[in-house]
Write a protein that holds these residues in place. Sequence first.
Motif, PDB file in Angstrom:
ATOM      1  N   TYR A 144       0.887  -1.326  -0.033  1.00 40.44           N
ATOM      2  CA  TYR A 144      -0.106   0.051  -0.106  1.00 40.44           C
ATOM      3  C   TYR A 144       0.810   1.453   0.141  1.00 40.44           C
ATOM      4  CZ  TYR A 144      -3.466   3.522   1.482  1.00 40.44           C
ATOM      5  OH  TYR A 144      -4.163   4.569   1.530  1.00 40.44           O
ATOM      6  N   THR A 168      -1.362  -4.971  -1.744  1.00 41.74           N
ATOM      7  CA  THR A 168      -1.141  -5.802  -0.611  1.00 41.74           C
ATOM      8  C   THR A 168      -1.518  -4.732   0.527  1.00 41.74           C
ATOM      9  OG1 THR A 168       1.018  -5.800  -0.328  1.00 41.74           O
ATOM     10  CG2 THR A 168       0.209  -7.661  -1.593  1.00 41.74           C
ATOM     11  N   ARG A 169      -2.260  -5.272   1.595  1.00 44.60           N
ATOM     12  CA  ARG A 169      -2.637  -4.291   2.584  1.00 44.60           C
ATOM     13  C   ARG A 169      -2.620  -5.326   3.757  1.00 44.60           C
ATOM     14  NH1 ARG A 169      -8.233  -2.257   0.646  1.00 44.60           N
ATOM     15  NH2 ARG A 169      -8.169  -1.323   2.902  1.00 44.60           N
ATOM     16  N   LYS A 170      -2.662  -4.756   4.968  1.00 42.54           N
ATOM     17  CA  LYS A 170      -2.739  -5.299   6.303  1.00 42.54           C
ATOM     18  C   LYS A 170      -4.006  -6.288   6.502  1.00 42.54           C
ATOM     19  CE  LYS A 170       0.364  -2.679   8.949  1.00 42.54           C
ATOM     20  NZ  LYS A 170       0.923  -1.826   9.773  1.00 42.54           N
ATOM     21  N   GLY A 171      -4.112  -7.295   7.292  1.00 44.02           N
ATOM     22  CA  GLY A 171      -5.433  -7.703   7.483  1.00 44.02           C
ATOM     23  C   GLY A 171      -5.913  -8.581   6.022  1.00 44.02           C
ATOM     24  N   GLU A 172      -5.096  -8.799   5.205  1.00 44.12           N
ATOM     25  CA  GLU A 172      -5.365  -9.574   3.791  1.00 44.12           C
ATOM     26  C   GLU A 172      -6.611  -8.969   3.107  1.00 44.12           C
ATOM     27  OE1 GLU A 172      -5.928 -13.912   4.182  1.00 44.12           O
ATOM     28  OE2 GLU A 172      -3.949 -13.906   5.531  1.00 44.12           O
ATOM     29  N   LYS A 173      -6.785  -7.628   3.138  1.00 42.25           N
ATOM     30  CA  LYS A 173      -7.799  -6.790   2.478  1.00 42.25           C
ATOM     31  C   LYS A 173      -7.175  -6.353   1.221  1.00 42.25           C
ATOM     32  CE  LYS A 173     -10.699  -5.644   6.395  1.00 42.25           C
ATOM     33  NZ  LYS A 173     -11.535  -4.460   6.966  1.00 42.25           N
ATOM     34  N   ASN A 174      -6.587  -7.250   0.301  1.00 35.97           N
ATOM     35  CA  ASN A 174      -5.886  -6.692  -0.736  1.00 35.97           C
ATOM     36  C   ASN A 174      -6.980  -6.227  -1.698  1.00 35.97           C
ATOM     37  OD1 ASN A 174      -3.686  -7.525   0.652  1.00 35.97           O
ATOM     38  ND2 ASN A 174      -3.660  -9.672  -0.420  1.00 35.97           N
ATOM     39  N   VAL A 175      -6.445  -5.413  -2.703  1.00 37.78           N
ATOM     40  CA  VAL A 175      -6.949  -4.920  -4.001  1.00 37.78           C
ATOM     41  C   VAL A 175      -6.255  -5.168  -5.209  1.00 37.78           C
ATOM     42  CG1 VAL A 175      -8.745  -3.107  -2.579  1.00 37.78           C
ATOM     43  CG2 VAL A 175      -6.433  -2.606  -3.684  1.00 37.78           C
TER      44      VAL A 175
END
Length: 83
Positions: A6, A30-37
């Motif tokens: 991010y 990639t983002r924390k908490g597996e909330k990828n986009v």
Amino acid sequence: MLAVNYSTIRNHLKDYCDQATDNHETVIVTRKGEKNVVIMSLERYNQLEKAARNAEYLAMIDRGIAQLSAGMGKEHELLEVDE
């Protein structure tokens, strides 16, 4: 396909948007908490949406054929159209 965190995307958003549109690259953010986009070109997105709609339509036709094969169809008279 590129995977970028991010912070990197935030600092270089234009560059990665250009990669997606000019080089047809798919960018996973990639983002924390597996909330990828995912970032992709609108052209690629539209292709994926069309393919999904076509697959749904073909599945519906397959279900109809299976129903007819199983004897679940009904016979109807054709309507006459006055010209």
